[in-house]
Design an enzyme around this catalytic site. Structure first.
Site, PDB file in Angstrom:
ATOM      1  N   LYS A  47       2.376   6.645   5.363  1.00 19.84           N
ATOM      2  CA  LYS A  47       1.733   5.472   4.761  1.00 19.84           C
ATOM      3  C   LYS A  47       2.412   4.168   5.149  1.00 19.84           C
ATOM      4  O   LYS A  47       3.639   4.075   5.159  1.00 19.84           O
ATOM      5  CB  LYS A  47       1.751   5.603   3.231  1.00 19.84           C
ATOM      6  CG  LYS A  47       0.776   4.704   2.543  1.00 19.84           C
ATOM      7  CD  LYS A  47      -0.649   5.133   2.786  1.00 19.84           C
ATOM      8  CE  LYS A  47      -1.630   3.984   2.624  1.00 19.84           C
ATOM      9  NZ  LYS A  47      -1.551   2.953   3.666  1.00 19.84           N
ATOM     10  N   LYS A  81       0.072   3.819  -2.643  1.00 20.70           N
ATOM     11  CA  LYS A  81      -0.930   4.882  -2.540  1.00 20.70           C
ATOM     12  C   LYS A  81      -0.322   6.271  -2.408  1.00 20.70           C
ATOM     13  O   LYS A  81      -1.023   7.280  -2.576  1.00 20.70           O
ATOM     14  CB  LYS A  81      -1.870   4.599  -1.379  1.00 20.70           C
ATOM     15  CG  LYS A  81      -2.717   3.336  -1.548  1.00 20.70           C
ATOM     16  CD  LYS A  81      -3.677   3.149  -0.379  1.00 20.70           C
ATOM     17  CE  LYS A  81      -4.568   1.932  -0.551  1.00 20.70           C
ATOM     18  NZ  LYS A  81      -3.894   0.674  -0.191  1.00 20.70           N
ATOM     19  N   SER A 121      -6.025   3.261   4.651  1.00 21.80           N
ATOM     20  CA  SER A 121      -5.436   2.557   3.516  1.00 21.80           C
ATOM     21  C   SER A 121      -6.485   1.819   2.687  1.00 21.80           C
ATOM     22  O   SER A 121      -6.271   0.690   2.245  1.00 21.80           O
ATOM     23  CB  SER A 121      -4.357   1.568   3.989  1.00 21.80           C
ATOM     24  OG  SER A 121      -3.560   1.146   2.917  1.00 21.80           O
ATOM     25  N   SER A 157       0.793  -1.234   0.000  1.00 22.69           N
ATOM     26  CA  SER A 157       0.000   0.000   0.000  1.00 22.69           C
ATOM     27  C   SER A 157       0.823   1.281   0.000  1.00 22.69           C
ATOM     28  O   SER A 157       0.256   2.378  -0.085  1.00 22.69           O
ATOM     29  CB  SER A 157      -0.943   0.013   1.199  1.00 22.69           C
ATOM     30  OG  SER A 157      -2.032  -0.862   0.980  1.00 22.69           O
TER      31      SER A 157
END
Length: 397
Positions: A241, A73, A130, A70
């Site tokens: 993140k 992202k 997320s 992730s």
């Protein structure tokens, strides 16, 4: 065996033993230890970067291509904020969830097909929780299809100089070998996001927030909980993140700020969640102990430069931004001296933004950097009729 042969044999024995002896017995330089990362982190790949200058303070295997999960992202968010900056997207725009976006597995916020949310809510779903479903919904809203959005992601990555990155989806859920990046490239795109769009840190530092699902089934509340545990355990952490899949293992791009210094720690392929957070904290501790940022807050007013054969007799100057210098050896950057180098005059035509000169910076006699000085306005070359008019006007006066 005679003495000559014995001496030759002993010399070769010493050389061979030196070659075969493990590193560290004979002595390893501090630089080698720092670059290997063995003493600082457990994860196989990581980078510590300073935000303002982009200086890499610490790295371990920074360029090996790995699955980012992730962390993907971050690039998705860059494109979302690009769209906001360009006026293509507004925070209060309505985003509709497609059947495809709803079908995303992994981390999600459980959007239903046909459900609508404001763009700002979708951003929070992506940054805080997320949400894969929210990421795809935003990608489809901006580009029509996820694949078209991914093409833009790869284009943006190339523009940033991310030489070892290729995206296959917008959320990192894929197991494709064609989806990869590196610890260095993660730090690079993280720096772009927080520098160009600092408002992202307002969202990424939220610990918990409720959103409301409104569907055909009715209305229900859903709590977004931040996946970055450093927000609660590391002073100065601003979030950013996390990411994890069976292929990528546990990844993290974290941001922390102390005493005016902002650091980015990217960690890839940690064996478990605790290790990625512990490694990031170790990187931050190391960086903050080493780094002091000097920012020239006292830029003096620049004098104009005379212009020969121009429509104006002089041209104004301006600095090309701010001067920043990062000390990474633990010493405080003081006793800074400046030296300005400018022409006494220039000749028209002069273009706005052209380099006129530089301001050099020295610490204890050692040059530590320069700041360009630019022409702040254009000056056209004087034409014959203009020159004649000036002469006539002067004569009449």
């Amino acid at each position: 065996m005679n003495r000559k042969k014995l001496k030759f044999f002993l010399v070769w024995l010493i050389v061979i033993s030196f070659i075969l002896t493990p590193a560290g017995v004979w002595g390893e330089t501090a630089q080698d230890t720092e670059n290997s990362g063995e003493q600082l982190i457990e994860a196989p790949s990581a980078v510590l970067m300073e935000k303002e200058t982009g200086t890499v303070i610490y790295s371990r295997d920074p360029d090996t291509r790995r699955s980012p999960a992730s962390i993907t992202k971050i690039m998705t968010l860059i494109l979302i904020f690009d769209a906001i900056e360009n006026g293509k997207l507004h925070l209060d725009d309505t985003i509709t969830t497609s059947a495809y976006a709803k079908s995303m597995g992994g981390s999600q916020v459980f959007l239903e097909e046909g459900e609508t949310q404001k763009a700002e809510t979708m951003i929070k779903c992506i940054v805080i929780a997320s949400g894969n479903d929210a990421s795809v919904a935003m990608a489809e809203h901006l580009s029509g299809t996820e694949q078209a959005f991914v093409e833009q992601m790869n284009k943006r990555a190339a523009e940033l100089g991310m030489k070892n990155t290729h995206f296959a989806d917008c959320c990192g859920l894929t197991e494709s070998r064609d989806h990869y990046t590196t610890a260095y490239d993660i730090a690079l795109m993280s720096r772009e996001l927080i520098t160009r769009y600092p408002q992202i840190l307002t969202y990424s530092s939220i610990w918990m927030e409720d959103i409301t699902h409104v569907t055909r089934k009715g209305s229900s509340r859903f709590t977004l909980t931040n996946t970055n545990k450093l927000l609660r355990s590391y002073e100065g952490c601003k979030g950013l993140k996390t990411g994890s899949t069976s292929i990528a293992k546990y990844c993290l791009s974290a941001v922390a700020e102390r005493n005016g210094v902002t650091l980015i720690a990217s960690v890839m392929a940690a064996p478990d969640p605790k290790t990625r957070f512990r490694d990031a904290a170790s990187l931050f501790n190391y960086g903050f102990s080493k780094c002091t940022l000097y920012l020239d807050e006292a830029l003096e007013t620049l004098p104009p430069v005379k212009v020969r054969k121009g429509m104006k007799e002089e041209v104004a100057l301006e600095y090309a931004g701010k001067f920043r210098y990062l000390s990474t050896d633990g010493t405080k950057p003081d006793n800074i001296e400046k030296k300005r180098i400018l022409p006494k005059q220039t000749t028209a035509p002069v273009k706005k933004g052209e380099k006129a000169g530089v301001q050099e910076y020295f610490q204890n006699g050692k040059k530590i950097g320069t700041l360009d000085i630019l022409y702040a306005e254009p000056v056209e070359k004087v034409r014959y009729k203009d020159w004649a008019g000036r002469v006539a006007k002067a004569f009449l006066l």
